[in-house]
Design a protein around this motif. Structure first.
Motif, PDB file in Angstrom:
ATOM      1  N   LEU A   1     -32.306  -3.069   1.536  1.00  0.00           N
ATOM      2  CA  LEU A   1     -32.528  -1.657   1.198  1.00  0.00           C
ATOM      3  C   LEU A   1     -32.156  -0.833   2.428  1.00  0.00           C
ATOM      4  CD1 LEU A   1     -33.820   0.754  -0.391  1.00  0.00           C
ATOM      5  CD2 LEU A   1     -36.020   0.064   0.598  1.00  0.00           C
ATOM      6  N   GLN A   2     -31.271   0.135   2.224  1.00  0.00           N
ATOM      7  CA  GLN A   2     -30.915   1.053   3.316  1.00  0.00           C
ATOM      8  C   GLN A   2     -31.296   2.459   2.893  1.00  0.00           C
ATOM      9  OE1 GLN A   2     -26.906   1.115   4.717  1.00  0.00           O
ATOM     10  NE2 GLN A   2     -26.915  -1.008   5.360  1.00  0.00           N
ATOM     11  N   ILE A   3     -32.077   3.128   3.712  1.00  0.00           N
ATOM     12  CA  ILE A   3     -32.415   4.524   3.429  1.00  0.00           C
ATOM     13  C   ILE A   3     -31.667   5.376   4.445  1.00  0.00           C
ATOM     14  CG2 ILE A   3     -34.273   6.195   3.164  1.00  0.00           C
ATOM     15  CD1 ILE A   3     -36.142   3.931   2.514  1.00  0.00           C
ATOM     16  N   LEU A   4     -30.722   6.151   3.941  1.00  0.00           N
ATOM     17  CA  LEU A   4     -29.838   6.918   4.822  1.00  0.00           C
ATOM     18  C   LEU A   4     -30.273   8.365   4.915  1.00  0.00           C
ATOM     19  CD1 LEU A   4     -26.320   5.826   3.483  1.00  0.00           C
ATOM     20  CD2 LEU A   4     -27.797   4.646   5.121  1.00  0.00           C
ATOM     21  N   LEU A   5     -30.136   8.915   6.100  1.00  0.00           N
ATOM     22  CA  LEU A   5     -30.381  10.341   6.289  1.00  0.00           C
ATOM     23  C   LEU A   5     -29.052  11.070   6.128  1.00  0.00           C
ATOM     24  CD1 LEU A   5     -32.024  12.800   7.111  1.00  0.00           C
ATOM     25  CD2 LEU A   5     -31.759  12.138   9.486  1.00  0.00           C
ATOM     26  N   VAL A   6     -28.933  11.828   5.051  1.00  0.00           N
ATOM     27  CA  VAL A   6     -27.719  12.610   4.795  1.00  0.00           C
ATOM     28  C   VAL A   6     -28.180  14.029   4.462  1.00  0.00           C
ATOM     29  CG1 VAL A   6     -25.603  12.800   3.427  1.00  0.00           C
ATOM     30  CG2 VAL A   6     -26.599  10.556   3.864  1.00  0.00           C
ATOM     31  N   PRO A   7     -28.264  14.894   5.470  1.00  0.00           N
ATOM     32  CA  PRO A   7     -28.901  16.195   5.258  1.00  0.00           C
ATOM     33  C   PRO A   7     -28.181  17.086   4.247  1.00  0.00           C
ATOM     34  CG  PRO A   7     -28.494  15.795   7.597  1.00  0.00           C
ATOM     35  CD  PRO A   7     -27.791  14.718   6.844  1.00  0.00           C
ATOM     36  N   GLU A   8     -26.859  17.015   4.200  1.00  0.00           N
ATOM     37  CA  GLU A   8     -26.111  17.927   3.335  1.00  0.00           C
ATOM     38  C   GLU A   8     -26.058  17.385   1.904  1.00  0.00           C
ATOM     39  OE1 GLU A   8     -24.814  20.972   3.448  1.00  0.00           O
ATOM     40  OE2 GLU A   8     -24.057  20.593   1.436  1.00  0.00           O
ATOM     41  N   GLU A   9     -26.505  18.206   0.985  1.00  0.00           N
ATOM     42  CA  GLU A   9     -26.612  17.751  -0.400  1.00  0.00           C
ATOM     43  C   GLU A   9     -25.246  17.434  -1.024  1.00  0.00           C
ATOM     44  OE1 GLU A   9     -28.981  20.249  -2.847  1.00  0.00           O
ATOM     45  OE2 GLU A   9     -29.075  18.764  -4.428  1.00  0.00           O
ATOM     46  N   ALA A  10     -24.246  18.262  -0.727  1.00  0.00           N
ATOM     47  CA  ALA A  10     -22.911  18.009  -1.284  1.00  0.00           C
ATOM     48  C   ALA A  10     -22.393  16.650  -0.818  1.00  0.00           C
ATOM     49  CB  ALA A  10     -21.951  19.118  -0.861  1.00  0.00           C
ATOM     50  N   THR A  11     -22.705  16.296   0.414  1.00  0.00           N
ATOM     51  CA  THR A  11     -22.278  14.990   0.936  1.00  0.00           C
ATOM     52  C   THR A  11     -23.022  13.865   0.226  1.00  0.00           C
ATOM     53  OG1 THR A  11     -22.016  16.101   3.058  1.00  0.00           O
ATOM     54  CG2 THR A  11     -21.838  13.711   3.066  1.00  0.00           C
ATOM     55  N   ARG A  12     -24.317  14.078  -0.008  1.00  0.00           N
ATOM     56  CA  ARG A  12     -25.090  13.035  -0.709  1.00  0.00           C
ATOM     57  C   ARG A  12     -24.513  12.773  -2.092  1.00  0.00           C
ATOM     58  NH1 ARG A  12     -29.461  15.857   1.290  1.00  0.00           N
ATOM     59  NH2 ARG A  12     -30.117  16.680  -0.718  1.00  0.00           N
ATOM     60  N   ILE A  13     -24.166  13.856  -2.765  1.00  0.00           N
ATOM     61  CA  ILE A  13     -23.610  13.688  -4.116  1.00  0.00           C
ATOM     62  C   ILE A  13     -22.240  13.010  -4.037  1.00  0.00           C
ATOM     63  CG2 ILE A  13     -22.736  14.952  -6.132  1.00  0.00           C
ATOM     64  CD1 ILE A  13     -25.068  16.883  -5.719  1.00  0.00           C
ATOM     65  N   ALA A  14     -21.437  13.429  -3.067  1.00  0.00           N
ATOM     66  CA  ALA A  14     -20.125  12.789  -2.901  1.00  0.00           C
ATOM     67  C   ALA A  14     -20.294  11.299  -2.638  1.00  0.00           C
ATOM     68  CB  ALA A  14     -19.368  13.454  -1.747  1.00  0.00           C
ATOM     69  N   MET A  15     -21.257  10.954  -1.816  1.00  0.00           N
ATOM     70  CA  MET A  15     -21.475   9.535  -1.500  1.00  0.00           C
ATOM     71  C   MET A  15     -21.961   8.757  -2.727  1.00  0.00           C
ATOM     72  SD  MET A  15     -23.175   9.926   2.296  1.00  0.00           S
ATOM     73  CE  MET A  15     -22.985   8.297   2.962  1.00  0.00           C
ATOM     74  N   ALA A  16     -22.731   9.431  -3.558  1.00  0.00           N
ATOM     75  CA  ALA A  16     -23.166   8.762  -4.795  1.00  0.00           C
ATOM     76  C   ALA A  16     -21.971   8.581  -5.727  1.00  0.00           C
ATOM     77  CB  ALA A  16     -24.263   9.571  -5.475  1.00  0.00           C
ATOM     78  N   ARG A  17     -21.104   9.595  -5.770  1.00  0.00           N
ATOM     79  CA  ARG A  17     -19.937   9.495  -6.661  1.00  0.00           C
ATOM     80  C   ARG A  17     -18.966   8.408  -6.195  1.00  0.00           C
ATOM     81  NH1 ARG A  17     -17.436  15.289  -8.007  1.00  0.00           N
ATOM     82  NH2 ARG A  17     -16.070  13.957  -9.251  1.00  0.00           N
ATOM     83  N   THR A  18     -18.813   8.266  -4.884  1.00  0.00           N
ATOM     84  CA  THR A  18     -17.877   7.246  -4.398  1.00  0.00           C
ATOM     85  C   THR A  18     -18.510   5.854  -4.379  1.00  0.00           C
ATOM     86  OG1 THR A  18     -18.565   7.626  -2.118  1.00  0.00           O
ATOM     87  CG2 THR A  18     -16.669   8.892  -2.884  1.00  0.00           C
ATOM     88  N   GLY A  19     -19.807   5.791  -4.601  1.00  0.00           N
ATOM     89  CA  GLY A  19     -20.487   4.499  -4.587  1.00  0.00           C
ATOM     90  C   GLY A  19     -20.961   4.087  -3.203  1.00  0.00           C
ATOM     91  N   GLU A  20     -20.796   4.976  -2.215  1.00  0.00           N
ATOM     92  CA  GLU A  20     -21.318   4.654  -0.881  1.00  0.00           C
ATOM     93  C   GLU A  20     -22.837   4.570  -0.911  1.00  0.00           C
ATOM     94  OE1 GLU A  20     -19.041   7.077   2.328  1.00  0.00           O
ATOM     95  OE2 GLU A  20     -18.451   7.882   0.398  1.00  0.00           O
ATOM     96  N   VAL A  21     -23.456   5.324  -1.803  1.00  0.00           N
ATOM     97  CA  VAL A  21     -24.903   5.174  -2.015  1.00  0.00           C
ATOM     98  C   VAL A  21     -25.142   4.983  -3.513  1.00  0.00           C
ATOM     99  CG1 VAL A  21     -25.416   6.704  -0.064  1.00  0.00           C
ATOM    100  CG2 VAL A  21     -25.511   7.617  -2.365  1.00  0.00           C
ATOM    101  N   GLY A  22     -26.241   4.326  -3.840  1.00  0.00           N
ATOM    102  CA  GLY A  22     -26.568   4.108  -5.249  1.00  0.00           C
ATOM    103  C   GLY A  22     -27.411   5.230  -5.812  1.00  0.00           C
ATOM    104  N   ILE A  23     -28.318   5.748  -4.982  1.00  0.00           N
ATOM    105  CA  ILE A  23     -29.225   6.815  -5.423  1.00  0.00           C
ATOM    106  C   ILE A  23     -29.233   7.898  -4.355  1.00  0.00           C
ATOM    107  CG2 ILE A  23     -31.568   7.365  -6.189  1.00  0.00           C
ATOM    108  CD1 ILE A  23     -32.076   4.355  -6.533  1.00  0.00           C
ATOM    109  N   ALA A  24     -29.134   9.156  -4.784  1.00  0.00           N
ATOM    110  CA  ALA A  24     -29.173  10.268  -3.834  1.00  0.00           C
ATOM    111  C   ALA A  24     -30.201  11.287  -4.289  1.00  0.00           C
ATOM    112  CB  ALA A  24     -27.793  10.927  -3.724  1.00  0.00           C
TER     113      ALA A  24
END
Lengths: 305, 547
Positions: free
Chosen positions: B228-251
């Motif tokens: 389990l990795q819990i990442l700090l990604v302050p910018e919401e647009a980046t979190r969503i982008a990372m979820a869309r690219t599969g870099e994260v599973g849940i944002a």
């Protein structure tokens, strides 16, 4: 030269003291971290106790004098949020910011300087106007917007690059472009104006009369002399990058000192905020001193004055 | 026996062996669950260094709490303790621990750890949010045997199990006594061990926290993911982008970005009952505010009738919120007739601008009045500002002339303390979170010695204020569940009729999920974060959890 350096150092110390005072007072004007940490049912006594625990009790001037006294021994306090020495926290994040800055500057110089030279050589025509447009765009585009657009295009749509976070070389591309774009415009504009000045100089005319090729005149004689003002700009830019990477680091989830500053403000982490600003100021003063010394070496008029 | 028959036996044994092994293999944790959040708060794994709910998302992964969740409906349920009981005299709680629990280093978890943890949380070095209230309510802690601990209280403390439950905050986190005593606080903070289904791997300041699934069955469930990795990604647009690219599973996301995330192919998981953004009226009982329109109950009620909550839910919250119940009550609120209050809220929180105007006219304000409104949002629920802005627009439509002042929370919070000179006579946004015990929050808002003291202070406690104090004291001292429910209902009714702190919507936690990386799961009602959910999150090809 020795007097020059000593004078600069003394000026730097006075400036640091002023910075420390301003940060100390402004930070406290924005609220007390205890109010963000206490739950709804906390009593007035709980608040007093927590404030004392955080070392934020007592009159402001007493706190300030204590802070300055400790700072002189290298102790800039303990982060309220992280419970670690603020200096330690700062230096744990500094390498992350420093890892990206040289690449951003390299990117900006690689694009900006040739573009500035091309604009100067084609003054008033389409190339000059195109370069001018690039410069305006570079300065006008907010970095958070550019960063998000780059993520959308290159990460989400094309899938070529990661969206953010520190990692391998591919993780550096988008943050470097975002951070470097603003600088590109600066390098381009200054190169252009310096080149135009130098190209009107007597020694350039002499070089042409001597029959040197235009390529040698431009790239060897003109550009080398036009680089002197760029040296100053380089110092300013590095300072700007150290202090101004907040947005880029936030957009790309880059754990550097820019984001640390942002977090310190949000959490009212006064000791950390003070430490970050003071240490950044020391870095910038150091860089500017270095640039001034280099400038004095490059240009004897500065040294002799 | 022919050769063919001889050959069949080994084959059958092999198949049987595979059949026995394969299901077990299929359940082995695999892959990495990557979760992106906007804040890691203090990013400390020591529970006493800041136990605000923001920390629970990562502390809950590796620590168990003395009292846990009712996972299905929210509210409190078994945790490290599988049962608890108040003493006959009401001055102690006895907690029975579940057997066979162990720390990540293999040591058994016992009642000594519970005593140590609660005392550590209350100690002077603790910065836990509830440390002060625990010091007030807990007198002493006794170990009866390895699986039984007795907490002696100062007076009757009905809400103690809730206060020590994950359903409120991580104050009940149980820490390893022997390990901390052996290595010391500093080393514990660097290499913490817990008893939860995830063990600590790495904490990279400002970037991430990593955990690994334990290699045994845990009472909270065995994780489906290995890491389990819990990442700090302050910018919401980046979190969503990372979820869309599969870099994260849940944002973690906010209501403002639900549409964009959905269009980007992400699934939205919502958490019901996490908070109520409320609007409330400050210092209306003070002499200097006695002529203010908002000192009148019916005027306050009219302001509530002017709010079209369904519009706010639809347009501000992207349809992902619910009509609220009365102040600080939810579907999982303990000792409350929750269905009755659902019906009450549906009727009384309706949108009726005509009635609102009629009431204002009857109260002497046919042309409306001037209202000062402080718009603010607590960390984690920025949508409160948008809710406040929509309300101001709706009040304007019934003739109320609203002066709005926006406050960042850090600047607003100090205004609530002391004599509240800035806020007296003002309305403002505020928030109450999804606690299972209503009296705690009612005390914080309405008791005369509380910070908010919305009904009066110790020197100016009018009849409504006195009635509240009487009901509140009766609730917290009542041990009979049926009578406590009746008293709780009476307290909620009394406060609801004051129209002093009025819920706008029932807000939720929002998460964008990449369904190619993560299977179907639901969150636990009332808990904004997913700290106790990670171990139940399946892979896309696995059976959905709780769906």
């Amino acid at each position: 030269m020795g007097r020059f350096i000593v004078r600069r150092l003394l000026q730097g110390l006075i400036l640091l003291f002023l910075v420390a005072g301003v940060v100390f007072i402004l930070g406290r004007l924005t609220g007390n971290p205890a109010d963000l940490m206490l739950p709804e049912d906390a009593t007035a006594e709980d608040r007093v106790r927590l404030i004392a625990q955080l070392g934020l009790d007592g009159p402001l001037h007493t706190q300030f004098l204590k802070f300055i006294g400790n700072a002189l021994t290298g102790d800039l306090g303990t982060s309220i949020r992280m419970r670690q020495p603020a200096v330690e926290v700062f230096f744990s994040r500094l390498p992350n910011t420093l890892a990206i800055i040289p690449w951003a500057i390299l990117f900006a110089m690689t694009i900006g300087i040739p573009l500035g030279v091309a604009a100067a050589l084609n003054r008033g025509n389409a190339i000059d106007r195109a370069a001018g447009t690039v410069a305006v765009l570079g300065i006008a585009m907010p970095s958070f917007w550019l960063g998000i657009i780059l993520i959308f295009v290159f990460s989400v749509e094309l899938g070529w690059l990661p969206s953010g976070r520190m990692g391998g070389p591919e993780h550096y591309v988008l943050p470097v472009i975002t951070l470097g774009t603003f600088l590109t415009a600066g390098f381009m504009r200054l190169t252009r104006s310096s080149m135009l000045d130098v190209m009107e100089s007597e020694f350039v005319k002499l070089a042409r009369i001597k029959g040197l090729s235009e390529r040698t005149v431009i790239w060897k004689h003109c550009l080398r002399n036009a680089m002197i003002p760029l040296l100053t700009l380089w110092g300013v830019f590095v300072g700007n990058l150290i202090t101004g990477a907040i947005v880029t680091e936030t957009v790309f989830a880059w754990p550097g000192i820019g984001r640390l500053t942002y977090e310190a403000v949000i959490y009212r982490d006064f000791p950390l905020l003070q430490a970050v600003i003071i240490l950044k100021s020391i870095l910038i003063l150091g860089i500017n001193l270095l640039v001034d010394i280099l400038y004095a070496f490059v240009d004897p008029r500065i040294r002799l004055s | 026996m022919t050769f063919a028959k001889w050959a069949v036996w080994p084959a059958l044994v092999g198949i049987a062996t595979l059949a026995a092994v394969l299901p077990a293999k299929a359940q082995e944790p695999k892959g990495t669950l990557v979760f992106a959040v906007d804040s890691l708060a203090a990013q400390t794994l020591d529970p006493i260094l800041e136990q605000r709910p923001g920390n629970a998302v990562y502390q809950a992964a590796m620590y168990d709490s003395l009292v846990g969740f009712d996972i299905e409906k929210g509210g409190i349920g078994p945790g490290v303790a599988e049962s608890w009981q108040m003493s006959d005299d009401g001055l102690a709680w006895t907690f029975k621990l579940r057997a066979g629990q162990k720390w990540h280093n293999g040591d058994p978890l016992t009642a000594h750890d519970v005593k140590f943890s609660l005392e550590r949380t209350m100690s002077p070095k603790s910065q836990a949010a509830a440390a002060a209230s625990m010091r007030r309510s807990i007198k002493s802690i006794e170990v009866i045997d390895d699986l039984t601990v007795r907490v002696n209280t100062n007076g009757t403390q009905i809400g103690l199990p809730a206060a020590l439950s994950r359903a409120v905050a991580p104050e009940g986190s149980i820490m390893p006594k022997a390990y901390i005593e052996k290595v010391g606080d500093e080393e514990f903070r660097k290499k913490p061990i817990g008893s939860g289904p995830w063990k600590f791997v790495r904490n990279v300041p400002g970037d991430r926290i990593e955990f690994e699934a334990v290699n045994y069955d845990h009472w909270r469930g065995r994780p489906k993911f290995k890491y389990l990795q819990i990442l700090l990604v302050p910018e919401e647009a980046t979190r969503i982008a990372m979820a869309r690219t599969g870099e994260v599973g849940i944002a973690a996301i906010t209501p403002e970005t639900i549409d964009g995330a959905t269009r980007g192919g992400l699934e939205i998981v919502t958490v019901p009952g996490t908070a109520q953004p409320v609007f409330q009226f400050w210092g209306t009982w003070r002499p200097e505010a006695k002529d203010s329109p908002i000192a009148k109950k019916r005027v306050r009620q009219a302001l509530s009738l002017a709010i079209d909550r369904k519009q706010i839910i639809q347009h501000v919250m992207g349809g992902k919120a619910a009509m609220p119940r009365p102040f600080s009550t939810f579907s999982f609120t303990d000792s409350l007739s929750v269905d009755r209050w659902k019906a009450w809220a549906d009727e009384n929180f309706r949108y009726d601008p005509e009635l609102a105007k009629k009431i204002l006219a009857e109260e002497g304000y046919p042309n409306g009045f001037e209202l000062k409104f402080a718009n603010t949002a607590l960390p984690g629920t920025q949508f409160m500002v948008a809710v406040g802005t929509a309300m101001v627009d709706m009040w304007t439509k019934i003739g109320v002339k609203v002066t709005v002042k926006h406050y960042e929370w850090g600047a607003f919070a100090p205004l609530v303390r002391g004599e509240q000179p800035t806020l007296t006579g003002w309305a403002s946004m505020y928030r109450t979170v999804g606690r299972p015990d209503a009296p705690w929050r009612y005390n914080a808002a309405f008791s005369p010695d509380s910070n908010e003291r919305l009904l009066g202070d110790t020197k100016n406690c009018n009849e409504d204020c006195k009635k509240f104090v009487e009901l509140y004291k009766a609730v917290i001292n009542e041990r009979d569940p049926k009578k406590r429910t009746e008293l709780n209902d009476a307290m909620v009714e009394h406060v609801a009729n004051q129209w002093m702190s009025i819920p706008t919507i029932e807000g939720m936690g929002y998460y964008a999920v990449n369904t190619k990386k993560v299977g179907q799961f639901t969150a636990i009602p009332g808990r904004h974060e997913l700290g106790d959910v990670f171990e139940r999150v399946p892979h896309p090809e696995q059976k959905p959890w709780n769906k």
